[in-house]
Scaffold this motif. Structure first.
Motif, mmCIF file in Angstrom:
data_model
loop_
_atom_site.group_PDB
_atom_site.id
_atom_site.type_symbol
_atom_site.label_atom_id
_atom_site.label_comp_id
_atom_site.label_asym_id
_atom_site.label_seq_id
_atom_site.Cartn_x
_atom_site.Cartn_y
_atom_site.Cartn_z
ATOM 1 N N GLY A 79 1.244 3.800 8.323
ATOM 2 C CA GLY A 79 2.596 3.748 7.784
ATOM 3 C C GLY A 79 3.664 3.952 8.831
ATOM 4 N N LYS B 3 -1.589 3.365 0.326
ATOM 5 C CA LYS B 3 -1.379 1.922 0.373
ATOM 6 C C LYS B 3 -0.417 1.636 1.520
ATOM 7 N N PRO B 4 -0.925 1.080 2.629
ATOM 8 C CA PRO B 4 -0.058 0.883 3.803
ATOM 9 C C PRO B 4 1.174 0.049 3.476
ATOM 10 N N GLU B 5 2.291 0.451 4.046
ATOM 11 C CA GLU B 5 3.530 -0.295 3.891
ATOM 12 C C GLU B 5 4.365 -0.068 5.139
ATOM 13 N N LEU B 6 5.417 -0.865 5.298
ATOM 14 C CA LEU B 6 6.267 -0.726 6.471
ATOM 15 C C LEU B 6 7.039 0.588 6.412
ATOM 16 N N HIS B 7 7.199 1.183 7.581
ATOM 17 C CA HIS B 7 7.937 2.444 7.671
ATOM 18 C C HIS B 7 9.427 2.158 7.520
ATOM 19 N N LYS B 8 10.127 3.031 6.803
ATOM 20 C CA LYS B 8 11.562 2.862 6.609
ATOM 21 C C LYS B 8 12.287 3.082 7.928
ATOM 22 N N ASN C 71 -1.613 0.879 9.261
ATOM 23 C CA ASN C 71 -2.292 1.644 8.214
ATOM 24 C C ASN C 71 -1.807 3.082 8.134
#
Length: 366
Positions: free
Chosen positions: A342, A162-167, A340
């Motif tokens: 991440g 599930k794509p999310e913003l990279h820390k 996508n």
């Protein structure tokens, strides 16, 4: 779709190429810009292929009239690979054209398979808006390039389900350079973003825009007229300086290397990467080796996934990544691939990219 071209050879070949292509209907063919505007008013096409150089009314003159006649049409400029053709095309892109097609001279069109294939590809892409917004998959496995020649290979970066913003990095390093990648829709995006970034920083900016020779030099000229930084194509061996924007020349990969303590521009004509030369991955991977964590990457609208592998290297070294959002992208391929995978620290509409870059230079990611 509608074709506007004064060449009988081009009109005949285009009819033949498009006959039988699934989902493509050439509803009207016009012989010059004046007739093209009248025809567009009647048929309201969804795609217009517009020749640049025509009698009575050329493509640049016809463009605003076509925009009014068919306001929802995607207008693709068909331009010869000449200085004049490139200049008009870049102007047209800044005035509302959607994209362009490099067109060989009429005498060479009999064997213009590359032009035919690109024409059909763009018609299909812009004829299906959902395809233009679909992110292209990131390359697999996504492994950052090694920074030290003898360093053991690093494990592949995990692609999130599930794509999310990279820390963001826990320790912030002030950037010493900015790298930018763009393709389809890129000239318009660059003309909107780069002048604003120049107001926020004097850092050097290195840009890969997928374009053929001549077009990149004209793009640099147009950007130079609006940017506070000096803008020009990168030259072999020149030092990377503040208050400068370096555009990768069409037909060459551009990279950065250290000559002593000084970053310098390198050019080569090695094999295409991601079917491109210049390729963003080449620049991004090289810049990560030179600048390490002191690097901010920006990925703008474009088809394909070029730049994603390079962003993996930059993020692996502690650098920052910013991508254009889906809604404002002409094609959400390149920025979508980064997201996508991440690898995006932040995602923004085009009109907020410069502010996001400015914040990232001061350790803020939002």
């Amino acid at each position: 779709m509608q074709l506007i071209d004064d060449s009988a050879v081009v009109r005949g070949l285009t009819r033949r190429w498009l006959t039988g292509v699934d989902g493509v209907e050439l509803v009207v063919v016009s012989t010059d810009g004046m007739q093209g505007v009248a025809d567009a008013t009647k048929v309201r096409p969804d795609i217009i292929i517009l020749d640049v150089e025509m009698p009575r009314m050329d493509g640049l003159e016809a463009l605003p009239h076509l925009r009014r006649a068919a306001p929802n049409a995607k207008i693709i400029m068909a331009s010869t690979l000449t200085h004049k053709g490139a200049n008009v095309t870049i102007s047209a892109l800044s005035k509302g054209a959607t994209d362009y097609l490099p067109k060989p001279e009429a005498s060479q069109l009999g064997g213009a398979e590359a032009y035919r294939d690109a024409l059909i590809e763009k018609i299909r892409l812009f004829g299906k808006p959902e395809e233009a917004k679909r992110p292209f998959p990131a390359p697999m496995p996504l492994r950052p390039a090694s920074v030290k020649p003898n360093e053991a290979p690093r494990p592949a970066l995990k692609i999130p389900s599930k794509p999310e913003l990279h820390k963001p990095p826990t320790r912030w390093t002030r950037p010493n350079a900015i790298v930018v990648a763009s393709s389809t829709g890129g000239p318009q995006a660059l003309q909107a973003v780069l002048p604003e970034i120049c107001k926020k920083t004097d850092l050097p900016i290195l840009v890969v825009q997928h374009m053929p020779p001549t077009f990149t030099s004209i793009l640099a000229e147009h950007l130079n007229a609006t940017c506070k930084h000096e803008v020009a194509e990168g030259q072999q061996g020149e030092q990377v300086m503040r208050n400068r924007i370096y555009i990768a020349p069409g037909g060459y990969h551009m990279f950065v290397e250290k000559k002593g303590a000084t970053p310098t521009i390198g050019l080569n004509q090695d094999a295409q990467v991601n079917f491109c030369r210049p390729a963003a991955d080449v620049l991004f991977n090289a810049a990560a080796k030179v600048y390490g964590a002191a690097l901010t990457a920006v990925v703008l609208t474009g088809m394909g996934a070029d730049g994603c592998q390079g962003v993996a290297t930059i993020v692996d070294q502690g650098g920052r990544s910013i991508v254009q959002d889906q809604k404002s992208s002409v094609v959400w391929g390149m920025p979508g691939a980064v997201f996508n995978a991440g690898l995006a620290h932040s995602v923004h509409p085009l009109n907020e990219i410069a502010d996001a870059v400015g914040k990232s230079l001061h350790g803020v990611m939002s």
